[in-house]
Design a protein around this motif. Structure first.
Motif, PDB file in Angstrom:
ATOM      1  N   ASP A  28       0.879  -1.161   0.000  1.00  0.00           N
ATOM      2  CA  ASP A  28       0.000   0.000   0.000  1.00  0.00           C
ATOM      3  C   ASP A  28       0.923   1.220   0.000  1.00  0.00           C
ATOM      4  O   ASP A  28       1.659   1.433   0.967  1.00  0.00           O
ATOM      5  CB  ASP A  28      -0.904  -0.014   1.238  1.00  0.00           C
ATOM      6  CG  ASP A  28      -2.047   0.974   1.131  1.00  0.00           C
ATOM      7  OD1 ASP A  28      -2.252   1.558   0.040  1.00  0.00           O
ATOM      8  OD2 ASP A  28      -2.736   1.174   2.142  1.00  0.00           O
ATOM      9  N   ILE A  29       0.916   1.971  -1.084  1.00  0.00           N
ATOM     10  CA  ILE A  29       1.830   3.100  -1.236  1.00  0.00           C
ATOM     11  C   ILE A  29       1.548   4.147  -0.155  1.00  0.00           C
ATOM     12  O   ILE A  29       0.414   4.547   0.061  1.00  0.00           O
ATOM     13  CB  ILE A  29       1.710   3.715  -2.654  1.00  0.00           C
ATOM     14  CG1 ILE A  29       2.160   2.692  -3.698  1.00  0.00           C
ATOM     15  CG2 ILE A  29       2.525   4.997  -2.775  1.00  0.00           C
ATOM     16  CD1 ILE A  29       3.582   2.203  -3.527  1.00  0.00           C
ATOM     17  N   HIS A  60       7.076   6.376   0.080  1.00  0.00           N
ATOM     18  CA  HIS A  60       7.299   5.721  -1.213  1.00  0.00           C
ATOM     19  C   HIS A  60       7.225   6.692  -2.389  1.00  0.00           C
ATOM     20  O   HIS A  60       7.480   6.299  -3.527  1.00  0.00           O
ATOM     21  CB  HIS A  60       6.244   4.639  -1.465  1.00  0.00           C
ATOM     22  CG  HIS A  60       6.290   3.493  -0.525  1.00  0.00           C
ATOM     23  ND1 HIS A  60       5.151   2.972   0.040  1.00  0.00           N
ATOM     24  CD2 HIS A  60       7.315   2.766  -0.040  1.00  0.00           C
ATOM     25  CE1 HIS A  60       5.483   1.949   0.823  1.00  0.00           C
ATOM     26  NE2 HIS A  60       6.791   1.812   0.794  1.00  0.00           N
ATOM     27  N   LEU A  61       6.843   7.935  -2.142  1.00  0.00           N
ATOM     28  CA  LEU A  61       6.523   8.856  -3.230  1.00  0.00           C
ATOM     29  C   LEU A  61       7.744   9.542  -3.829  1.00  0.00           C
ATOM     30  O   LEU A  61       8.744   9.785  -3.147  1.00  0.00           O
ATOM     31  CB  LEU A  61       5.541   9.928  -2.739  1.00  0.00           C
ATOM     32  CG  LEU A  61       4.215   9.429  -2.184  1.00  0.00           C
ATOM     33  CD1 LEU A  61       3.347  10.607  -1.748  1.00  0.00           C
ATOM     34  CD2 LEU A  61       3.487   8.540  -3.179  1.00  0.00           C
ATOM     35  N   GLU A  92      -0.206   4.235  -7.896  1.00  0.00           N
ATOM     36  CA  GLU A  92      -0.737   4.822  -6.669  1.00  0.00           C
ATOM     37  C   GLU A  92      -1.603   3.800  -5.951  1.00  0.00           C
ATOM     38  O   GLU A  92      -2.080   2.845  -6.550  1.00  0.00           O
ATOM     39  CB  GLU A  92      -1.599   6.052  -6.992  1.00  0.00           C
ATOM     40  CG  GLU A  92      -0.856   7.145  -7.737  1.00  0.00           C
ATOM     41  CD  GLU A  92      -1.766   8.299  -8.112  1.00  0.00           C
ATOM     42  OE1 GLU A  92      -1.898   9.219  -7.287  1.00  0.00           O
ATOM     43  OE2 GLU A  92      -2.348   8.247  -9.222  1.00  0.00           O
ATOM     44  N   GLY A  93      -1.829   4.038  -4.645  1.00  0.00           N
ATOM     45  CA  GLY A  93      -2.720   3.169  -3.880  1.00  0.00           C
ATOM     46  C   GLY A  93      -2.096   1.820  -3.592  1.00  0.00           C
ATOM     47  O   GLY A  93      -0.887   1.694  -3.466  1.00  0.00           O
ATOM     48  N   GLY A 152      -1.973  -1.792 -10.771  1.00  0.00           N
ATOM     49  CA  GLY A 152      -2.602  -0.834  -9.878  1.00  0.00           C
ATOM     50  C   GLY A 152      -3.890  -1.385  -9.306  1.00  0.00           C
ATOM     51  O   GLY A 152      -4.332  -2.488  -9.651  1.00  0.00           O
ATOM     52  N   GLU A 153      -4.529  -0.601  -8.434  1.00  0.00           N
ATOM     53  CA  GLU A 153      -5.799  -1.019  -7.824  1.00  0.00           C
ATOM     54  C   GLU A 153      -6.859  -1.353  -8.862  1.00  0.00           C
ATOM     55  O   GLU A 153      -7.709  -2.208  -8.645  1.00  0.00           O
ATOM     56  CB  GLU A 153      -6.329   0.092  -6.913  1.00  0.00           C
ATOM     57  CG  GLU A 153      -5.564   0.221  -5.634  1.00  0.00           C
ATOM     58  CD  GLU A 153      -6.114   1.316  -4.735  1.00  0.00           C
ATOM     59  OE1 GLU A 153      -5.954   1.180  -3.521  1.00  0.00           O
ATOM     60  OE2 GLU A 153      -6.683   2.304  -5.240  1.00  0.00           O
ATOM     61  N   ASP A 154      -6.784  -0.675 -10.007  1.00  0.00           N
ATOM     62  CA  ASP A 154      -7.756  -0.895 -11.082  1.00  0.00           C
ATOM     63  C   ASP A 154      -7.393  -2.078 -11.983  1.00  0.00           C
ATOM     64  O   ASP A 154      -8.083  -2.365 -12.953  1.00  0.00           O
ATOM     65  CB  ASP A 154      -7.912   0.370 -11.925  1.00  0.00           C
ATOM     66  CG  ASP A 154      -6.603   0.831 -12.567  1.00  0.00           C
ATOM     67  OD1 ASP A 154      -5.557   0.141 -12.401  1.00  0.00           O
ATOM     68  OD2 ASP A 154      -6.616   1.882 -13.227  1.00  0.00           O
ATOM     69  N   GLY A 155      -6.287  -2.769 -11.664  1.00  0.00           N
ATOM     70  CA  GLY A 155      -5.859  -3.920 -12.441  1.00  0.00           C
ATOM     71  C   GLY A 155      -5.047  -3.572 -13.675  1.00  0.00           C
ATOM     72  O   GLY A 155      -4.627  -4.457 -14.413  1.00  0.00           O
TER      73      GLY A 155
END
Length: 153
Positions: A36-37, A41-42, A93-94, A118-121
């Motif tokens: 989980d970013i 991590h940024l 992100e995320g 990503g979270e959206d795949g």
């Protein structure tokens, strides 16, 4: 993304612990990690730094390479990265998911591929890497350093 409790890493890697990586599956030439970013991590664009993604890919692929030795005492030999090529497709992100896959191996080498989603795949980054299987690593003064294995839980 479906939340499952993480597994214990088979070896202790302080850098990976510091980054907050979690192991979610391991076996049959595959491994899945998640992170989980968080702010540490940024990069300056306020998205995941490429070094975080490369580390995530490296660890996922290394565990995929080692996963074929799960049946051996101590999970068999360790691996060291010989080379790695990474391509970045979009900002990450995320919560991120990295999947490593062993494509081919010999007695001493492993060839792997990895993806960060990503979270959206959607694909954020892709990598290929070559690893060398080792039982010990020569350190300073050419002293052999043993792999730091986890204690049985």
């Amino acid at each position: 993304m479906k939340r499952t409790p993480p597994l214990s890493f088979p070896v202790r890697i302080p850098f990976v612990e510091q980054l907050g990586f979690e192991l979610h599956s391991l076996g049959d030439g595959r491994a899945e990690l998640r992170v989980d970013i968080r702010e540490s991590h940024l990069n300056s664009w306020e998205v995941a730094h490429g070094g975080v993604l490369m580390s995530l890919l490296d660890v996922a692929m290394a565990h995929a390479a080692r996963s074929i030795h799960l049946h051996q005492e101590g999970m068999g030999p360790g691996v060291v990265t010989i080379e790695m090529k990474t391509s970045f497709m979009r900002p990450a992100e995320g919560e991120l998911r990295a999947v490593g896959e062993l494509l081919h191996h010999t007695a001493t080498m492993a060839f792997c591929e990895g993806r960060v989603l990503g979270e959206d795949g959607r694909l954020c980054a892709h990598a290929t890497a070559t690893f060398k299987y080792l039982r010990a690593l020569p350190g300073q003064g050419r002293q052999l350093k043993a792999l730091q294995r986890r204690e049985a839980e």
